[in-house]
Design a protein around this motif. Structure first.
Motif, PDB file in Angstrom:
ATOM      1  N   GLY A  14      29.586  20.877  42.790  1.00 29.67           N
ATOM      2  CA  GLY A  14      28.631  21.931  42.464  1.00 29.67           C
ATOM      3  C   GLY A  14      29.034  22.715  41.242  1.00 29.67           C
ATOM      4  O   GLY A  14      29.413  22.154  40.223  1.00 29.67           O
ATOM      5  N   ARG A  15      29.014  24.048  41.382  1.00 28.29           N
ATOM      6  CA  ARG A  15      29.260  24.910  40.218  1.00 28.29           C
ATOM      7  C   ARG A  15      30.702  24.869  39.759  1.00 28.29           C
ATOM      8  O   ARG A  15      31.002  25.112  38.592  1.00 28.29           O
ATOM      9  N   GLY A  16      31.638  24.627  40.689  1.00 25.98           N
ATOM     10  CA  GLY A  16      33.021  24.448  40.298  1.00 25.98           C
ATOM     11  C   GLY A  16      33.689  25.706  39.776  1.00 25.98           C
ATOM     12  O   GLY A  16      34.386  25.658  38.761  1.00 25.98           O
ATOM     13  N   SER A  17      33.513  26.852  40.445  1.00 24.10           N
ATOM     14  CA  SER A  17      34.132  28.076  39.940  1.00 24.10           C
ATOM     15  C   SER A  17      35.659  27.998  40.012  1.00 24.10           C
ATOM     16  O   SER A  17      36.358  28.520  39.134  1.00 24.10           O
ATOM     17  N   ASN A  18      36.184  27.347  41.030  1.00 24.18           N
ATOM     18  CA  ASN A  18      37.638  27.167  41.086  1.00 24.18           C
ATOM     19  C   ASN A  18      38.105  26.184  40.015  1.00 24.18           C
ATOM     20  O   ASN A  18      39.198  26.330  39.457  1.00 24.18           O
ATOM     21  N   MET A  19      37.292  25.182  39.723  1.00 20.57           N
ATOM     22  CA  MET A  19      37.602  24.297  38.611  1.00 20.57           C
ATOM     23  C   MET A  19      37.700  25.088  37.316  1.00 20.57           C
ATOM     24  O   MET A  19      38.616  24.881  36.502  1.00 20.57           O
ATOM     25  N   ALA A  20      36.764  26.014  37.103  1.00 21.24           N
ATOM     26  CA  ALA A  20      36.776  26.829  35.893  1.00 21.24           C
ATOM     27  C   ALA A  20      38.056  27.650  35.805  1.00 21.24           C
ATOM     28  O   ALA A  20      38.643  27.786  34.725  1.00 21.24           O
ATOM     29  N   ALA A  21      38.504  28.183  36.937  1.00 20.80           N
ATOM     30  CA  ALA A  21      39.757  28.944  36.942  1.00 20.80           C
ATOM     31  C   ALA A  21      40.939  28.062  36.567  1.00 20.80           C
ATOM     32  O   ALA A  21      41.846  28.488  35.841  1.00 20.80           O
ATOM     33  N   PRO A 152      50.157  20.731  54.600  1.00 19.01           N
ATOM     34  CA  PRO A 152      51.162  21.760  54.343  1.00 19.01           C
ATOM     35  C   PRO A 152      50.639  22.867  53.432  1.00 19.01           C
ATOM     36  O   PRO A 152      50.018  22.597  52.398  1.00 19.01           O
ATOM     37  N   ILE A 153      50.899  24.100  53.836  1.00 22.51           N
ATOM     38  CA  ILE A 153      50.387  25.275  53.120  1.00 22.51           C
ATOM     39  C   ILE A 153      51.308  25.618  51.959  1.00 22.51           C
ATOM     40  O   ILE A 153      52.516  25.725  52.114  1.00 22.51           O
ATOM     41  N   ILE A 154      50.695  25.789  50.782  1.00 23.30           N
ATOM     42  CA  ILE A 154      51.447  26.139  49.572  1.00 23.30           C
ATOM     43  C   ILE A 154      51.429  27.643  49.340  1.00 23.30           C
ATOM     44  O   ILE A 154      52.476  28.277  49.225  1.00 23.30           O
ATOM     45  N   LEU A 155      50.242  28.219  49.268  1.00 26.06           N
ATOM     46  CA  LEU A 155      50.085  29.653  49.026  1.00 26.06           C
ATOM     47  C   LEU A 155      48.910  30.179  49.835  1.00 26.06           C
ATOM     48  O   LEU A 155      47.960  29.448  50.105  1.00 26.06           O
ATOM     49  N   ILE A 181      45.166  32.234  43.220  1.00 26.84           N
ATOM     50  CA  ILE A 181      46.230  31.427  43.839  1.00 26.84           C
ATOM     51  C   ILE A 181      46.075  29.931  43.596  1.00 26.84           C
ATOM     52  O   ILE A 181      47.067  29.198  43.662  1.00 26.84           O
ATOM     53  N   TYR A 182      44.844  29.449  43.291  1.00 21.57           N
ATOM     54  CA  TYR A 182      44.709  28.012  43.051  1.00 21.57           C
ATOM     55  C   TYR A 182      45.424  27.596  41.761  1.00 21.57           C
ATOM     56  O   TYR A 182      46.198  26.632  41.762  1.00 21.57           O
TER      57      TYR A 182
END
Length: 218
Positions: A14-21, A152-155, A181-182
């Protein structure tokens, strides 16, 4: 300048806001990862335009052209390898991955989920958090495993829930933390600072002890 920046692909639907970050973070010369591919299973994904406008190569691999998930994941794996990808980031990629594909990218594929895992796996996390009356909510960066929203959790980031929160207001504050955090999780992975021992993540250079939490308003 980092002598070897890990070649990274971001998968979106979709919009990919985390991709943009991630793309913005990787524009820094000292960032240890380079976004070399943004791939979507949907040609109308809005995030493709953002990636292209920032000089990131894009590809569309429609799942509709394959008989089943296994065939699609085989093609996806082949494309990633052809591009020399070393790390895969899921950013709103709305496809359940086969255990085979997850195994191919074991400890090299990460995801961000809008809850404090293991609570509220799956969809509608903000609505469910409000319905349950929890005091804090948040988001998690984790390694991908065959089970959905596991690994496994990273952050993690913690967001207090306010008395007048709606799913939309809560989602907006959580998303802000996802964008923080990503990129940090990708940075740690690309810098070879993460190891997985008995399905728990160890971060080199970080002092042992509990992560700080934000106290909810009372």
């Amino acid at each position: 300048m980092n002598p070897h920046r890990k070649r990274t692909a971001v998968l979106i639907s979709g919009r990919g806001s985390n991709m943009a970050a991630l793309v913005k973070a990787a524009q820094q010369d000292d960032f240890p990862a380079k976004i070399d591919l943004v791939l979507s299973n949907r040609e109308d994904a809005a995030g493709l335009e953002f990636a292209a406008s920032h000089g990131v190569p894009t590809r569309v691999l429609s799942h509709r052209g394959y008989a089943d998930r296994a065939a699609f994941d085989t093609a996806l794996d082949g494309l990633l390898r052809e591009e020399g990808i070393e790390i895969v980031c899921l950013a709103g990629f709305m496809r359940l991955l086969t255990p085979w594909l997850v195994e191919q990218w074991q400890d090299r594929m990460i995801n961000v989920h809008p809850s404090i895992l293991p609570s509220f796996k799956g969809l509608h996390t903000h609505e469910r958090a409000l319905e349950m009356g929890v005091r804090v909510h948040g988001c998690t960066v984790h390694f991908v495993r065959a089970e959905m929203d596991a690994g496994p959790i990273i952050l993690q980031a913690v967001v207090p829930i306010e008395a007048d929160d709606t799913p939309d207001t809560l989602a907006a504050r959580v998303l802000t933390q996802e964008h923080i955090i990503y990129p940090k999780g990708l940075e740690l992975l690309a810098a070879d600072r993460l190891t997985v021992e008995n399905e728990r993540v160890r971060i080199s250079g970080m002092q042992p002890g509990p992560a700080p939490l934000i106290s909810p308003s009372v």
